[in-house]
Design a protein around this motif. Sequence first.
Motif, PDB file in Angstrom:
ATOM      1  N   LYS A  28       0.811  -1.214   0.000  1.00 50.52           N
ATOM      2  CA  LYS A  28       0.000   0.000   0.000  1.00 50.52           C
ATOM      3  C   LYS A  28       0.841   1.258   0.000  1.00 50.52           C
ATOM      4  N   THR A  29       1.998   1.212   0.648  1.00 48.75           N
ATOM      5  CA  THR A  29       2.767   2.440   0.836  1.00 48.75           C
ATOM      6  C   THR A  29       3.708   2.740  -0.315  1.00 48.75           C
ATOM      7  N   ASP A  30       4.084   1.747  -1.122  1.00 52.07           N
ATOM      8  CA  ASP A  30       5.062   1.958  -2.195  1.00 52.07           C
ATOM      9  C   ASP A  30       4.445   1.545  -3.523  1.00 52.07           C
ATOM     10  N   PRO A  31       4.150   2.484  -4.419  1.00 51.03           N
ATOM     11  CA  PRO A  31       3.537   2.135  -5.710  1.00 51.03           C
ATOM     12  C   PRO A  31       4.409   1.214  -6.553  1.00 51.03           C
ATOM     13  N   GLU A  32       5.740   1.395  -6.490  1.00 47.10           N
ATOM     14  CA  GLU A  32       6.613   0.527  -7.281  1.00 47.10           C
ATOM     15  C   GLU A  32       6.523  -0.915  -6.804  1.00 47.10           C
ATOM     16  N   VAL A  33       6.477  -1.100  -5.492  1.00 47.35           N
ATOM     17  CA  VAL A  33       6.364  -2.454  -4.957  1.00 47.35           C
ATOM     18  C   VAL A  33       5.059  -3.086  -5.407  1.00 47.35           C
ATOM     19  N   ARG A  34       3.993  -2.341  -5.363  1.00 46.40           N
ATOM     20  CA  ARG A  34       2.709  -2.883  -5.799  1.00 46.40           C
ATOM     21  C   ARG A  34       2.749  -3.261  -7.273  1.00 46.40           C
ATOM     22  N   GLN A  35       3.392  -2.445  -8.100  1.00 42.03           N
ATOM     23  CA  GLN A  35       3.519  -2.764  -9.521  1.00 42.03           C
ATOM     24  C   GLN A  35       4.353  -4.027  -9.726  1.00 42.03           C
ATOM     25  N   LEU A  36       5.456  -4.145  -8.982  1.00 42.09           N
ATOM     26  CA  LEU A  36       6.303  -5.333  -9.096  1.00 42.09           C
ATOM     27  C   LEU A  36       5.551  -6.584  -8.650  1.00 42.09           C
ATOM     28  N   GLN A  37       4.779  -6.476  -7.584  1.00 41.58           N
ATOM     29  CA  GLN A  37       4.014  -7.630  -7.113  1.00 41.58           C
ATOM     30  C   GLN A  37       2.968  -8.052  -8.137  1.00 41.58           C
ATOM     31  N   GLY A  38       2.319  -7.079  -8.763  1.00 41.93           N
ATOM     32  CA  GLY A  38       1.340  -7.417  -9.795  1.00 41.93           C
ATOM     33  C   GLY A  38       1.981  -8.107 -10.981  1.00 41.93           C
ATOM     34  N   ASP A  39       3.157  -7.630 -11.392  1.00 37.59           N
ATOM     35  CA  ASP A  39       3.865  -8.273 -12.510  1.00 37.59           C
ATOM     36  C   ASP A  39       4.317  -9.676 -12.136  1.00 37.59           C
ATOM     37  N   LEU A  40       4.741  -9.860 -10.882  1.00 38.84           N
ATOM     38  CA  LEU A  40       5.180 -11.189 -10.450  1.00 38.84           C
ATOM     39  C   LEU A  40       4.007 -12.159 -10.415  1.00 38.84           C
ATOM     40  N   ILE A  41       2.861 -11.697  -9.948  1.00 38.24           N
ATOM     41  CA  ILE A  41       1.676 -12.555  -9.936  1.00 38.24           C
ATOM     42  C   ILE A  41       1.314 -12.980 -11.351  1.00 38.24           C
ATOM     43  N   SER A  42       1.389 -12.050 -12.289  1.00 37.42           N
ATOM     44  CA  SER A  42       1.083 -12.386 -13.682  1.00 37.42           C
ATOM     45  C   SER A  42       2.062 -13.412 -14.234  1.00 37.42           C
ATOM     46  N   ALA A  43       3.335 -13.318 -13.822  1.00 36.90           N
ATOM     47  CA  ALA A  43       4.347 -14.243 -14.336  1.00 36.90           C
ATOM     48  C   ALA A  43       4.192 -15.645 -13.765  1.00 36.90           C
ATOM     49  N   LEU A  44       3.681 -15.748 -12.549  1.00 39.55           N
ATOM     50  CA  LEU A  44       3.641 -17.043 -11.871  1.00 39.55           C
ATOM     51  C   LEU A  44       2.262 -17.678 -11.809  1.00 39.55           C
ATOM     52  N   SER A  45       1.196 -16.892 -12.002  1.00 38.44           N
ATOM     53  CA  SER A  45      -0.145 -17.440 -11.845  1.00 38.44           C
ATOM     54  C   SER A  45      -0.446 -18.423 -12.957  1.00 38.44           C
ATOM     55  N   ALA A  46      -0.975 -19.582 -12.585  1.00 36.48           N
ATOM     56  CA  ALA A  46      -1.325 -20.612 -13.566  1.00 36.48           C
ATOM     57  C   ALA A  46      -2.707 -20.334 -14.128  1.00 36.48           C
ATOM     58  N   THR A  47      -2.885 -20.579 -15.416  1.00 35.55           N
ATOM     59  CA  THR A  47      -4.202 -20.453 -16.033  1.00 35.55           C
ATOM     60  C   THR A  47      -5.001 -21.711 -15.784  1.00 35.55           C
ATOM     61  N   ALA A  48      -6.268 -21.669 -16.131  1.00 31.71           N
ATOM     62  CA  ALA A  48      -7.133 -22.836 -15.915  1.00 31.71           C
ATOM     63  C   ALA A  48      -6.659 -24.008 -16.747  1.00 31.71           C
TER      64      ALA A  48
END
Length: 747
Positions: free
Chosen positions: A536-556
């Motif tokens: 919540k406090t660091d926009p860059e961290v939130r952006q990095l976390q979102g990109d990491l989730i996209s890279a690792l999340s499995a599709t159906a």
Amino acid sequence: MSMSDSHESPNLEDLTPEEANRIIHSHRKVRYGTACWPCRQRKVKCDNKSPCENCVKREHPQLCSYKPNKSASGKPSSVSTDLSHSKKRPHSPDAQEGRSLSHEARESIRTYEPEAVEITRYVGQNSIPALLREQTAADEPQDVNFIRQDMRSLLGLDNSAPFPLMSSRHLDRLTSDISSELPSDREVMKLFRTYKEIPQPFWGFVIDIDDLESRLMIYLEDRAKNARAATKTTKPVSASWLAILFAVLAVGSQYHETPYHIRTRDAQKYIQISFHFLRLGNFLLRPNLDSIQAMLMTSFVLLNDMKAEASWALLGLTCRLAQSLGLHRPQVFGGRQSPEIVKREMSRRRLWWTCLWHDTLTSLSFDRSPMTNIACCPIPLSPTAETDGWSYLEAMYHLCQIISQRLNPDAAASATYTQILTNCADVESIRDKLYVQLRTKDACKSAMDRLQHYAIRLHTSFIVSVCCRPALQRENNQLEKSQKKYLADKCKENLTETVRMFLAMHQLSVIPTRSWAFTYHGLSSAVLLGILGETKTDPEVRQLQGDLISALSATAAKEQTSPHPHIPRSDHDIELSGPLSRALTALKNIYDHGSVVGPAGIKREASISGPASGLRTPLQISQLAGLPPNGYPLYGLGQEHQGRGAGAGVGAGMQQQLGATGPLDPHQSAALAMAEMQQQNGGQSQMGAGAEYQGGVPYNMPPLQQPGVAAGTGPGPGGGVMPQDMSQFDPATYMSPMDLYDSIFWG
């Protein structure tokens, strides 16, 4: 030797050492003639080939057996009787897998173990074998040396026995099954090139990759030539070498550009074949450099297949066998430092430091002591390392040396503030000692340079964050408040850099998402940043976390049936399991809802406490300072316990009573929510006066008491009444960051 001799029972008092040695060897294995079994039965001369000319002419090569083996004449002997009595199957580059088993197929994996080569086993200088060896002078008679050599079984060093964990018949049957699974030449070369171009530069499992490729070319050419020839002249290769080959194919399969379920299927098949050849080579009793390399790759395949515990256990065995060969000890040349001897010594050192590397990093993930944390040989460096800088592998050797010596659990627990800063500085200094083209992104000359630059920054940043973790632990009383604040900020900075480097590598290669170590470092760093409130406090961290989730999340997963029931067919590049799967779920909840408990907890809070914002921020570093020494907030509930707790009582108008002494802190809010939930489940509840957290309660939450129930007499732990669903509450409000981190990854 006649059969009657083998059953003699001489008087023990008159038994000479020579006679004892003869009896031991005669009972250990039966000696057969030099001719094969069919030639002995027909009483004809045998040329001692496998199969011999007589058996080939009479069209029964499968019966040509020298069971159990040839006499010890220094010639290669067959490890498997089924392997040595068959022709080579017809083979073409486009040969299909799964064809029926034939004698020709068995010949294509004919193996041997060089009996004439004796591998020296390492024993400490104070051991009985070492003392006996030192007492044996060069001018003593040969029989004295022979007697002491024969004492190996008494001293536990006898390695002449067969593989102890599987019968030879079972091994032969497995070999016959494997012979029908051999890949084509094109498949072998495709996976070998993948291994050489991707995993080898980053892990260096094969000590001499050029020599392996040269021998592979000879092996494939010989195999293809015999497929077309009428007379088969296949040259046997060692079982340990075939173990390396199939381990390389398994690792290459994991990094090849094929769908997930195909990669996983092939990697599992090839690593099982590799381990079979390790058993044929009797890796437990007769380890060698080839078998150590194959075992390292086996543990690596298990690790990338999300079987980290199995990989860690196998690494321990691998390091033990490496120690038995003395790889951890520097060789004494005695003035005979020829180029060949120096090259061989450097190969041994590289193999040992590769063992230390993977044992150390995997143990660090579990916060366990590495077994390679012992005095060992110096790090192998190239002759130009001091002037031109370190290669990527040499830098990783130095990094793992720091981890092994300074970040093992015992050393890390007693580290002072000064020692922590020194460790951080030493880790960061590795970046300045690399090749010039690896030190900065702008200096990189190739894609491999850039990937290795990102990789070394990822590893060093993660290790620096590990060095700073004592500032996040509740039980650490050695650090002052200002020191904790500085280390916590440094930890967050390096956690962010770790995630940043993971994503930079992901843009260029599949290496980070298909490697357990890279995935663990990147994902765990992102989760810990979320626990610390940086989402919540660091926009860059939130952006990095979102990109990491996209890279690792499995599709159906697709609906089609997978080739194997235990291997799901998926559109995604990887499939996480175990700790990494739990961590990814926690990261998604933190990113989407601000809490590791996810939307269910947020919905529950809205129903018991009015409208919710939809976001809950985990406990901040500044709020952790208010925790008691044991990390558990204590609540005194009831007017008589206001001096011990933060509130006044629980019941009607409880929020006003709790708020009478000031604004509600997160711990009071959690207590209020728990009490209100129990009110909905059966009336007003009251917490035990001054009750501390009880063991066995999820997330260490305090037990509650019902009205009229005396303390210690209720059905719950400690006499309290358990809430129905403790997971609905944000654990970041009552757990330290490292406790919450450990609960996510390791349960």
